[in-house]
Design an enzyme around this catalytic site. Structure first.
Site, short mmCIF file in Angstrom:
data_model
loop_
_atom_site.label_atom_id
_atom_site.label_comp_id
_atom_site.label_asym_id
_atom_site.label_seq_id
_atom_site.Cartn_x
_atom_site.Cartn_y
_atom_site.Cartn_z
N THR A 98 63.40 33.08 50.87
CA THR A 98 63.31 34.18 51.85
C THR A 98 61.85 34.53 52.18
OG1 THR A 98 63.19 35.87 50.13
CG2 THR A 98 65.40 35.22 50.87
N ASP A 156 47.86 26.47 47.67
CA ASP A 156 48.46 27.51 46.83
C ASP A 156 47.39 28.07 45.89
OD1 ASP A 156 49.77 28.75 44.50
OD2 ASP A 156 51.59 28.16 45.52
N ARG A 176 56.62 35.36 45.55
CA ARG A 176 57.36 35.19 46.80
C ARG A 176 58.59 34.35 46.53
NH1 ARG A 176 54.19 33.17 52.01
NH2 ARG A 176 54.14 31.25 50.82
N ASP A 196 48.22 28.18 42.02
CA ASP A 196 48.24 26.84 41.42
C ASP A 196 46.83 26.28 41.30
OD1 ASP A 196 50.94 26.79 41.05
OD2 ASP A 196 51.40 25.62 42.84
C1 PRP Z 1 50.74 34.06 46.75
C2 PRP Z 1 49.47 34.84 46.99
C3 PRP Z 1 50.01 36.15 47.49
C4 PRP Z 1 51.22 35.74 48.27
C5 PRP Z 1 50.86 35.77 49.72
O1 PRP Z 1 51.31 34.40 45.56
O2 PRP Z 1 48.67 34.96 45.85
O3 PRP Z 1 50.35 37.06 46.45
O4 PRP Z 1 51.53 34.40 47.88
O5 PRP Z 1 51.96 35.51 50.49
P1 PRP Z 1 52.64 36.62 51.42
O6 PRP Z 1 51.54 37.31 52.17
O7 PRP Z 1 53.52 35.79 52.32
O8 PRP Z 1 53.43 37.54 50.54
P2 PRP Z 1 52.62 33.69 44.99
O9 PRP Z 1 53.84 34.43 45.42
O10 PRP Z 1 52.57 32.23 45.30
O11 PRP Z 1 52.52 33.94 43.44
P3 PRP Z 1 51.40 33.51 42.40
O12 PRP Z 1 50.18 34.36 42.67
O13 PRP Z 1 52.04 33.86 41.11
O14 PRP Z 1 51.11 32.04 42.54
N1 URA Z 2 50.21 31.84 49.06
C1 URA Z 2 49.25 30.91 48.81
O1 URA Z 2 48.83 30.75 47.65
N2 URA Z 2 48.79 30.18 49.83
C2 URA Z 2 49.23 30.35 51.08
O2 URA Z 2 48.75 29.65 51.99
C3 URA Z 2 50.23 31.31 51.32
C4 URA Z 2 50.70 32.04 50.28
#
Ligand code: PRP
Ligand code: URA
Length: 209
Positions: free
Chosen positions: A108, A200, A104, A203
């Site tokens: 944005t 998160d 993400r 993380d």
């Molecule tokens: C997180 C999560 C989803 C996304 C959800 O990933 O694992 O993929 O955010 O958010 P959304 O519904 O608003 O799109 P992130 O983009 O943080 O990446 P990561 O899995 O690499 O930590």
């Molecule tokens: N991605 C995450 O990992 N946690 C949230 O709460 C939203 C998006």
């Protein structure tokens, strides 16, 4: 309009409480996500079709059942979706696993695709897209567009926690994709995090910040 299934099995809800807790460290978080993913896999496969077969036991022949229908493909959304793969594979060990890499954009909140690798027999499989978090819905919506563009048709989405905003967006853009979650939480905060959520997911799974 797609359906939303909330898995209220006591074991799933019990483990989800520890997953949410800020006191839970990386090792335990990972183990719990793995266990909940396996329990959710058990629930999500309830409607798989069966075919009747004959089997010979050491004592007699009898009619019994085997899975019929299309084979299954799992598609974790990188990176956090990876944390649920092994748990699901414990129950569906022959599933093939594709990967869709999305992050993400922090400003944005829109998803940016950086990796796609899917099984070659995509049209012969039913897919389960996996991501612990359905927040704005942008990542899941984009991943499923990406899968459909390459020929997938029967798709389910499995998440630990969803926000109402993400469910609404999914139902608008993919009304054919049912959503399976352990909890529908209250809302998103101004940074797009699910409240109360679990923080998160990536993380917490990988010990990064
Ligand atoms: C997180 C999560 C989803 C996304 C959800 O990933 O694992 O993929 O955010 O958010 P959304 O519904 O608003 O799109 P992130 O983009 O943080 O990446 P990561 O899995 O690499 O930590
Ligand atoms: N991605 C995450 O990992 N946690 C949230 O709460 C939203 C998006």
């Amino acid at each position: 309009m797609s359906k939303v299934y909330v898995f209220d099995h006591p074991l799933i809800q019990h483990k989800l409480t520890y997953i949410r807790s800020k006191e839970t460290g990386t090792k335990e978080f990972r183990e719990l996500v793995d266990e909940v993913a396996a329990l959710m896999a058990y629930e999500i496969t309830r409607d798989l079709p069966l075919q009747e077969v004959e089997v010979e036991t050491p004592l007699a022949k009898c009619k019994s059942y085997l899975l019929a229908g299309k084979k299954i493909g799992l598609v974790p959304i990188l990176r956090a979706g990876l944390g649920m793969v092994d748990g699901i594979l414990k129950l569906i060990p022959a599933a093939k696993v594709g990967h869709i890499g999305l992050y993400r954009d922090p400003d944005t909140l829109e998803p940016v695709e950086y990796y796609v690798k899917l099984p070659s027999d995509i049209e012969e499989r039913d897919f389960i897209v996996i991501d612990p978090m359905l927040a704005t819905g942008g990542s899941a919506v984009a991943a499923i567009h990406s899968l459909k563009k390459r020929g997938a048709s029967n798709i389910k989405l499995m998440c630990l926690i969803a926000a109402p905003e993400g469910i609404e967006r999914m139902q608008k853009e993919h009304p054919d994709v049912d959503i399976y979650v352990a909890s529908v939480d209250e809302k998103l905060n101004e940074k797009g995090y699910i409240i109360p959520g679990l923080g998160d997911a990536g993380d917490r799974l990988f010990g990064t910040k």
